[in-house]
Design a protein around this motif. Structure first.
Motif, PDB file in Angstrom:
ATOM      1  N   ASP A 125       0.837  -1.195   0.000  1.00  0.00           N
ATOM      2  CA  ASP A 125       0.000   0.000   0.000  1.00  0.00           C
ATOM      3  C   ASP A 125       0.871   1.245   0.000  1.00  0.00           C
ATOM      4  O   ASP A 125       2.027   1.227   0.437  1.00  0.00           O
ATOM      5  N   SER A 126       0.296   2.336  -0.490  1.00  0.00           N
ATOM      6  CA  SER A 126       1.059   3.573  -0.610  1.00  0.00           C
ATOM      7  C   SER A 126       1.072   4.368   0.688  1.00  0.00           C
ATOM      8  O   SER A 126       0.242   4.155   1.574  1.00  0.00           O
ATOM      9  N   VAL A 127       2.008   5.292   0.751  1.00  0.00           N
ATOM     10  CA  VAL A 127       2.090   6.191   1.895  1.00  0.00           C
ATOM     11  C   VAL A 127       0.821   7.035   1.987  1.00  0.00           C
ATOM     12  O   VAL A 127       0.302   7.278   3.078  1.00  0.00           O
ATOM     13  N   SER A 128       0.303   7.462   0.841  1.00  0.00           N
ATOM     14  CA  SER A 128      -0.906   8.294   0.843  1.00  0.00           C
ATOM     15  C   SER A 128      -2.108   7.556   1.422  1.00  0.00           C
ATOM     16  O   SER A 128      -2.926   8.151   2.123  1.00  0.00           O
ATOM     17  N   SER A 129      -2.213   6.241   1.158  1.00  0.00           N
ATOM     18  CA  SER A 129      -3.336   5.475   1.716  1.00  0.00           C
ATOM     19  C   SER A 129      -3.218   5.387   3.233  1.00  0.00           C
ATOM     20  O   SER A 129      -4.232   5.407   3.951  1.00  0.00           O
ATOM     21  N   ALA A 130      -1.993   5.294   3.737  1.00  0.00           N
ATOM     22  CA  ALA A 130      -1.777   5.280   5.192  1.00  0.00           C
ATOM     23  C   ALA A 130      -2.140   6.627   5.794  1.00  0.00           C
ATOM     24  O   ALA A 130      -2.761   6.699   6.861  1.00  0.00           O
ATOM     25  N   LEU A 131      -1.780   7.711   5.094  1.00  0.00           N
ATOM     26  CA  LEU A 131      -2.104   9.050   5.584  1.00  0.00           C
ATOM     27  C   LEU A 131      -3.607   9.280   5.613  1.00  0.00           C
ATOM     28  O   LEU A 131      -4.144   9.899   6.542  1.00  0.00           O
ATOM     29  N   GLN A 132      -4.316   8.790   4.597  1.00  0.00           N
ATOM     30  CA  GLN A 132      -5.771   8.926   4.565  1.00  0.00           C
ATOM     31  C   GLN A 132      -6.415   8.205   5.744  1.00  0.00           C
ATOM     32  O   GLN A 132      -7.372   8.702   6.335  1.00  0.00           O
ATOM     33  N   LEU A 133      -5.874   7.043   6.074  1.00  0.00           N
ATOM     34  CA  LEU A 133      -6.397   6.285   7.204  1.00  0.00           C
ATOM     35  C   LEU A 133      -6.214   7.066   8.501  1.00  0.00           C
ATOM     36  O   LEU A 133      -7.124   7.127   9.341  1.00  0.00           O
ATOM     37  N   CYS A 134      -5.057   7.684   8.662  1.00  0.00           N
ATOM     38  CA  CYS A 134      -4.778   8.457   9.877  1.00  0.00           C
ATOM     39  C   CYS A 134      -5.619   9.731   9.954  1.00  0.00           C
ATOM     40  O   CYS A 134      -5.978  10.186  11.039  1.00  0.00           O
ATOM     41  N   GLU A 135      -5.944  10.299   8.790  1.00  0.00           N
ATOM     42  CA  GLU A 135      -6.750  11.520   8.765  1.00  0.00           C
ATOM     43  C   GLU A 135      -8.167  11.276   9.236  1.00  0.00           C
ATOM     44  O   GLU A 135      -8.792  12.136   9.856  1.00  0.00           O
ATOM     45  N   HIS A 136      -8.684  10.092   8.945  1.00  0.00           N
ATOM     46  CA  HIS A 136     -10.074   9.784   9.285  1.00  0.00           C
ATOM     47  C   HIS A 136     -10.225   9.144  10.666  1.00  0.00           C
ATOM     48  O   HIS A 136     -11.330   9.120  11.209  1.00  0.00           O
ATOM     49  N   ASN A 185       7.517  11.730  -0.362  1.00  0.00           N
ATOM     50  CA  ASN A 185       6.916  11.133  -1.553  1.00  0.00           C
ATOM     51  C   ASN A 185       5.732  10.259  -1.135  1.00  0.00           C
ATOM     52  O   ASN A 185       5.901   9.130  -0.698  1.00  0.00           O
ATOM     53  N   LYS A 186       4.546  10.787  -1.280  1.00  0.00           N
ATOM     54  CA  LYS A 186       3.343  10.111  -0.814  1.00  0.00           C
ATOM     55  C   LYS A 186       2.909   8.957  -1.717  1.00  0.00           C
ATOM     56  O   LYS A 186       2.074   8.140  -1.326  1.00  0.00           O
ATOM     57  N   ASP A 187       3.464   8.870  -2.916  1.00  0.00           N
ATOM     58  CA  ASP A 187       3.040   7.828  -3.863  1.00  0.00           C
ATOM     59  C   ASP A 187       3.849   6.544  -3.749  1.00  0.00           C
ATOM     60  O   ASP A 187       3.518   5.550  -4.396  1.00  0.00           O
ATOM     61  N   THR A 188       4.910   6.562  -2.972  1.00  0.00           N
ATOM     62  CA  THR A 188       5.735   5.359  -2.830  1.00  0.00           C
ATOM     63  C   THR A 188       5.045   4.323  -1.945  1.00  0.00           C
ATOM     64  O   THR A 188       4.170   4.648  -1.136  1.00  0.00           O
ATOM     65  N   ALA A 189       5.477   3.077  -2.094  1.00  0.00           N
ATOM     66  CA  ALA A 189       4.907   1.995  -1.284  1.00  0.00           C
ATOM     67  C   ALA A 189       5.546   1.972   0.096  1.00  0.00           C
ATOM     68  O   ALA A 189       6.696   2.400   0.282  1.00  0.00           O
ATOM     69  N   LEU A 190       4.809   1.465   1.056  1.00  0.00           N
ATOM     70  CA  LEU A 190       5.288   1.445   2.442  1.00  0.00           C
ATOM     71  C   LEU A 190       6.541   0.592   2.618  1.00  0.00           C
ATOM     72  O   LEU A 190       7.349   0.852   3.516  1.00  0.00           O
ATOM     73  N   HIS A 191       6.726  -0.418   1.748  1.00  0.00           N
ATOM     74  CA  HIS A 191       7.895  -1.289   1.918  1.00  0.00           C
ATOM     75  C   HIS A 191       9.208  -0.548   1.677  1.00  0.00           C
ATOM     76  O   HIS A 191      10.282  -1.010   2.084  1.00  0.00           O
ATOM     77  N   GLU A 192       9.135   0.624   1.052  1.00  0.00           N
ATOM     78  CA  GLU A 192      10.329   1.435   0.854  1.00  0.00           C
ATOM     79  C   GLU A 192      10.844   2.007   2.183  1.00  0.00           C
ATOM     80  O   GLU A 192      11.989   2.452   2.270  1.00  0.00           O
ATOM     81  N   TYR A 193       9.994   1.991   3.184  1.00  0.00           N
ATOM     82  CA  TYR A 193      10.351   2.596   4.477  1.00  0.00           C
ATOM     83  C   TYR A 193      10.243   1.569   5.603  1.00  0.00           C
ATOM     84  O   TYR A 193       9.902   1.889   6.728  1.00  0.00           O
ATOM     85  N   ILE A 194      10.569   0.334   5.261  1.00  0.00           N
ATOM     86  CA  ILE A 194      10.441  -0.760   6.219  1.00  0.00           C
ATOM     87  C   ILE A 194      11.330  -0.542   7.442  1.00  0.00           C
ATOM     88  O   ILE A 194      11.064  -1.093   8.528  1.00  0.00           O
ATOM     89  N   HIS A 195      12.371   0.279   7.295  1.00  0.00           N
ATOM     90  CA  HIS A 195      13.265   0.550   8.430  1.00  0.00           C
ATOM     91  C   HIS A 195      12.568   1.365   9.518  1.00  0.00           C
ATOM     92  O   HIS A 195      13.045   1.434  10.657  1.00  0.00           O
ATOM     93  N   LEU A 196      11.437   1.982   9.191  1.00  0.00           N
ATOM     94  CA  LEU A 196      10.696   2.771  10.174  1.00  0.00           C
ATOM     95  C   LEU A 196       9.688   1.940  10.979  1.00  0.00           C
ATOM     96  O   LEU A 196       9.100   2.439  11.923  1.00  0.00           O
ATOM     97  N   ILE A 197       9.535   0.702  10.584  1.00  0.00           N
ATOM     98  CA  ILE A 197       8.486  -0.113  11.203  1.00  0.00           C
ATOM     99  C   ILE A 197       8.832  -0.456  12.651  1.00  0.00           C
ATOM    100  O   ILE A 197       9.998  -0.622  13.003  1.00  0.00           O
TER     101      ILE A 197
END
Length: 219
Positions: A18-29, A57-69
């Motif tokens: 899933d994209s970063v933007s989809s995660a942000l939308q979830l947090c917004e709601h 970059n909101k369009d990238t996939a979450l796996h690009e930032y797996i180090h933040l998990i």
């Protein structure tokens, strides 16, 4: 009360694709601090909302930032106090729950867990809270229980509410109509009584003696 009854599935877990933007939308709601990330119904970990906000970059996939998990979860056997500790340790308001096969079941919401804790007998208003401290080397739960019960009172629960290198602070919930004898017994066993109770005659006597001594000096 079965704590498993409070496992929720209202918030759908995301995948690493899933994209970063989809995660942000979830947090917004939804007012959530973390988002569970799963793959084939196995928990990968959680992304903190604060970390997601920093990604440009909101369009990238979450796996690009797996180090933040972040890696934390509860299981179906977790107790109420264990859950409260997990919430505090991870500074979160949701905790993923796994079954015995380590598969993702849903999550606990902090508000639900605190409501359950507030309604438990341990937090009942009719009970008396007493806080005492002692050196770690000399502290035993069996001795605390013996002190309370030897004074014809009931120990409803206790937990270590503070800890230093040398000492522990213990919060007790006690059912008793007379606390003064319990307090005096703790003092005889070299416990420091921290909580201030109206019926603590020892403190009142000290105050009376101090006032008398002050008057004597002023004569």
């Amino acid at each position: 009360m079965n704590i498993n009854d409070y496992i929720l599935k209202e918030i759908k877990a995301l995948t690493s694709e899933d994209s970063v933007s989809s995660a942000l939308q979830l947090c917004e709601h939804l007012p959530i601090t973390h988002i569970p990330i799963v793959k084939d119904n196995k928990l990968i970990g959680c992304f903190a909302e604060d970390d997601i906000q920093t990604i440009e970059n909101k369009d990238t996939a979450l796996h690009e930032y797996i180090h933040l998990i972040q890696h934390f979860h509860a299981d179906k056997k977790s107790s109420l106090l264990e859950l409260i500790s997990l919430f505090a340790e991870n500074d979160c308001n949701i905790i993923p729950v796994l079954d015995e096969k380590q598969e993702y079941l849903g999550y606990y919401d902090l508000r639900d867990i605190l409501d359950v804790f507030a309604d438990s007998p341990f937090m009942h208003n009719d009970n008396i809270t007493l806080i005492v401290s002692k050196t770690k080397a000399d502290f035993t739960i069996s001795q605390v229980a013996q002190i309370v019960e030897s004074n014809k009172a009931k120990l409803l629960g206790l937990y270590v509410s503070r800890e230093t290198v040398d000492n522990v602070e213990i919060t007790l919930k006690i059912s008793s109509e007379e606390m003064n004898e319990i307090i005096q017994t703790f003092r005889r066993y070299d416990y420091n009584v921290i909580s201030q109770l109206e019926d603590d005659m020892f403190l009142e006597e000290l105050k009376d003696r101090a006032n008398y001594f002050k008057k004597y000096l002023d004569m």
